[in-house]
Motif scaffolding. Sequence first.
Motif, PDB file in Angstrom:
ATOM      1  N   PHE A 235       0.829  -1.201   0.000  1.00  0.00           N
ATOM      2  CA  PHE A 235       0.000   0.000   0.000  1.00  0.00           C
ATOM      3  C   PHE A 235       0.870   1.260   0.000  1.00  0.00           C
ATOM      4  N   LEU A 236       1.937   1.241   0.775  1.00  0.00           N
ATOM      5  CA  LEU A 236       2.826   2.389   0.849  1.00  0.00           C
ATOM      6  C   LEU A 236       3.498   2.640  -0.498  1.00  0.00           C
TER       7      LEU A 236
ATOM      8  N   CYS B 251       2.417   1.745  -3.429  1.00  0.00           N
ATOM      9  CA  CYS B 251       1.382   2.217  -4.350  1.00  0.00           C
ATOM     10  C   CYS B 251       1.138   3.709  -4.170  1.00  0.00           C
ATOM     11  N   ARG B 252       1.056   4.157  -2.929  1.00  0.00           N
ATOM     12  CA  ARG B 252       0.819   5.579  -2.665  1.00  0.00           C
ATOM     13  C   ARG B 252       1.971   6.438  -3.174  1.00  0.00           C
ATOM     14  N   VAL B 253       3.189   5.985  -2.941  1.00  0.00           N
ATOM     15  CA  VAL B 253       4.362   6.734  -3.401  1.00  0.00           C
ATOM     16  C   VAL B 253       4.346   6.857  -4.925  1.00  0.00           C
ATOM     17  N   GLY B 254       4.040   5.757  -5.609  1.00  0.00           N
ATOM     18  CA  GLY B 254       3.987   5.785  -7.065  1.00  0.00           C
ATOM     19  C   GLY B 254       2.930   6.741  -7.584  1.00  0.00           C
ATOM     20  N   MET B 255       1.761   6.750  -6.955  1.00  0.00           N
ATOM     21  CA  MET B 255       0.683   7.634  -7.404  1.00  0.00           C
ATOM     22  C   MET B 255       1.016   9.105  -7.157  1.00  0.00           C
ATOM     23  N   ILE B 256       1.647   9.389  -6.041  1.00  0.00           N
ATOM     24  CA  ILE B 256       2.026  10.783  -5.746  1.00  0.00           C
ATOM     25  C   ILE B 256       3.032  11.280  -6.782  1.00  0.00           C
ATOM     26  N   ALA B 257       4.017  10.441  -7.116  1.00  0.00           N
ATOM     27  CA  ALA B 257       5.020  10.846  -8.106  1.00  0.00           C
ATOM     28  C   ALA B 257       4.383  11.074  -9.473  1.00  0.00           C
ATOM     29  N   ALA B 258       3.411  10.228  -9.838  1.00  0.00           N
ATOM     30  CA  ALA B 258       2.770  10.346 -11.150  1.00  0.00           C
ATOM     31  C   ALA B 258       1.809  11.531 -11.219  1.00  0.00           C
TER      32      ALA B 258
END
Length: 234
Positions: free
Chosen positions: A5-6, A8-15
């Motif tokens: 989950f962490l 996934c969140r990091v990837g979405m924030i960067a994108a």
Amino acid sequence: MHLFFLTCRVGMIAAYCHGDEIGVTILKKSAKKGCLRSAYALGLILRDCNKAESEKYLNGAIAKEYLPACQELLSSQTVKDRFGDLDHLTLKKYFDPIGLNRLLGRCYLQGNGVRVVATSHCWNPCCGRWALKANQPMDGSIPQLQDPSTCLPALAGHTELSLVQLAKDEGNSLKSKYADDSTTCSSISNNGRRSFRVSRMKMCSSCRRAKYCSKLCQVYDWRSGRHKMECQYL
């Protein structure tokens, strides 16, 4: 599971918040290790620029009976047969965490660069996703897709180093494989950044005003009664 989950969140924030392709690379790493939420996020993010890859990730999540992915590719009747009648409270369980949605929403509402370009946001009030629109030229020529690197802040140096390390075992140089294809949402921008554009919103076919990032958000907004009430007046 919490690490998935962490990541996934990091990837979405960067994108979403930085328009950086490294976010997609991180999501792919997480999806490869079995995170269905990351696979679903990739299915939505890649929808414009690489439909085949988008469907590959969605189909992988469908094979694991992940409801939001099923909604994207399967018919409503098939989804009903598999999961029964779904009320809005059941659908809400699949939303991104509140903290992530608030962060994405804050980037959209308070980002200086974002507020001066054409954008659209998901009409589901519980969702923080948004996207850049294509510019519509006054002369009627082909709409031009916007470069996220011109309106979104770059990753801070130390953050970028950490994310590169996180994505390192993907075996890719992080230079975009789409660099020479102007029709995709990923490119190397003039300032050398790994610019990435998430897929645009989909429009309600009835009012043609409301826009949603996913079928999950669209069905939720309707079954909660919010858009069902306002749609006829828009």
